[in-house]
Design an enzyme around this catalytic site. Sequence first.
Site, mmCIF file in Angstrom:
data_model
loop_
_atom_site.group_PDB
_atom_site.id
_atom_site.type_symbol
_atom_site.label_atom_id
_atom_site.label_comp_id
_atom_site.label_asym_id
_atom_site.label_seq_id
_atom_site.Cartn_x
_atom_site.Cartn_y
_atom_site.Cartn_z
ATOM 1 C CG HIS A 165 9.526 -0.780 5.208
ATOM 2 N ND1 HIS A 165 9.273 0.495 4.797
ATOM 3 C CD2 HIS A 165 10.432 -0.694 6.208
ATOM 4 C CE1 HIS A 165 9.991 1.341 5.537
ATOM 5 N NE2 HIS A 165 10.707 0.647 6.387
ATOM 6 C CD GLU A 223 6.484 -0.978 2.697
ATOM 7 O OE1 GLU A 223 7.360 -0.646 1.879
ATOM 8 O OE2 GLU A 223 6.267 -0.353 3.756
ATOM 9 C CG HIS A 241 9.328 1.903 0.519
ATOM 10 N ND1 HIS A 241 9.589 1.452 1.783
ATOM 11 C CD2 HIS A 241 10.522 2.268 0.001
ATOM 12 C CE1 HIS A 241 10.881 1.532 2.028
ATOM 13 N NE2 HIS A 241 11.482 2.027 0.961
ATOM 14 C CD GLU A 300 5.721 4.818 0.381
ATOM 15 O OE1 GLU A 300 5.003 3.812 0.340
ATOM 16 O OE2 GLU A 300 6.607 4.988 1.229
HETATM 17 ZN ZN LIG Z 1 8.118 0.971 3.133
#
Ligand SMILES: [Zn+2]
Length: 420
Positions: free
Chosen positions: A178, A181, A308, A381
């Site tokens: 992404h 990020e 992420h 994350e």
């Molecule tokens: Zn992500």
Amino acid sequence: MFSSRRKAVTVAAAACLVLLAPFSASVSAEPTSAAQDPAIYTVPNTDSTSRTEINRTGAQVIGVRDGVATVEATPEQAQRLRAAGFVIGEGTGLGEALQRINRGQAAPGDFPPGYEGYHNYDETVAELDRIAGAHPDIAAKSSIGKSVEGRDIPVLKISDNVGQDEDEPEVLFNCNQHAREHLTTEMCLRIADRFTSGYASDPAVKEAVDGREIWVIPIVNPDGKSYDIESGDFQGWRKNRQDTTGTDLNRNWGYKWGCCGGSSDDPNAEDYRGTAAWSAPETAAMRDFIDSRVVGGAQQIKAAIDFHTYSELVLWPFGHTSDDVTEGMTQEEYDRFARVGGEMAQSNGYTPQQSSDLYVTDGDSLDWMWGQHKILAYTFEMYPASGGGLDGFYPPADVIEKETTRNDAAVDILLREAGA
Ligand SMILES: [Zn+2]
């Protein structure tokens, strides 16, 4: 029994996800004015079921903490949410949120003041070249393929006798699927640096490098990353740069692609899954690379982390179903994911849970790596635990060292487990 226990954990936990929603192409850095500009809303008392429901209206959950979801929605999507019974207040315009972060002082293509410690695409490639040049016996750089706009997707291999394909368990770390990020690129660079510069002095590093083949892919989405900073203002961009609207790379992988309401067929949605599985060249390159590690019928990559931001979570498969045990996942396998995931979370203070405990997703890398190749695959994350919307994607550079070294022990645990 796992389900109820997991739900309790989810509600109590800081959450947000891979799946995080972002900002659409229409978001400008100007104060919000257009009636169709998305806004950020707060939705209290959510659980994984209601968050999945929210995403299915076309709105996007971008963060969750103690059951309170932060949601991005256009006015039309907000209407759908209200019609579905969700109580949402007044939204805050995304353009306004971006303007608070942007200060208009960045040189185009580079990070602005306060963010200089982040590496853009060219700086990341240069850093990989530097590492490979300084440690030619244990580090080698190559490319797994090209992005939509023709940028190479670089990969660094780290191992003793790096030029040979030795019979050692392999571990993959990949970052920045992404675009916005950016902290994740720094995470992969931390791994690349640590397992090369520490080889001569750190016995644990030497053991890992001698006994494993480590693959590091710092930027899976080079076009999106570059676009996010190319104007000098952050764009809040998530997807790749295919066909102007972009594809969400982490909904484009081919295991049960689009199966379960965990992605969108609307090109304007932040979780747009693309026209077909692997329609994005970046995911196709990842697939080809991972497929290429099947040697003599056996997948050599035994474990992986896809990094992420944000929410501070350790996630494991599956995302497409809220069931623990299902086709492709036995109780024993699930228990191993939970055990190793829990151990890693213990080391970094993140919250461990099954991916779908946040909300259902389909076509993500985690499901494919496990479903197709039985790779012990996790999604992290990273920092922060909660970010009030957009800010969580843009922590200043002074957190980089602390928030990347924070995962050293978890990385070591996974490297160990790859040989189990
Ligand atoms: Zn992500």
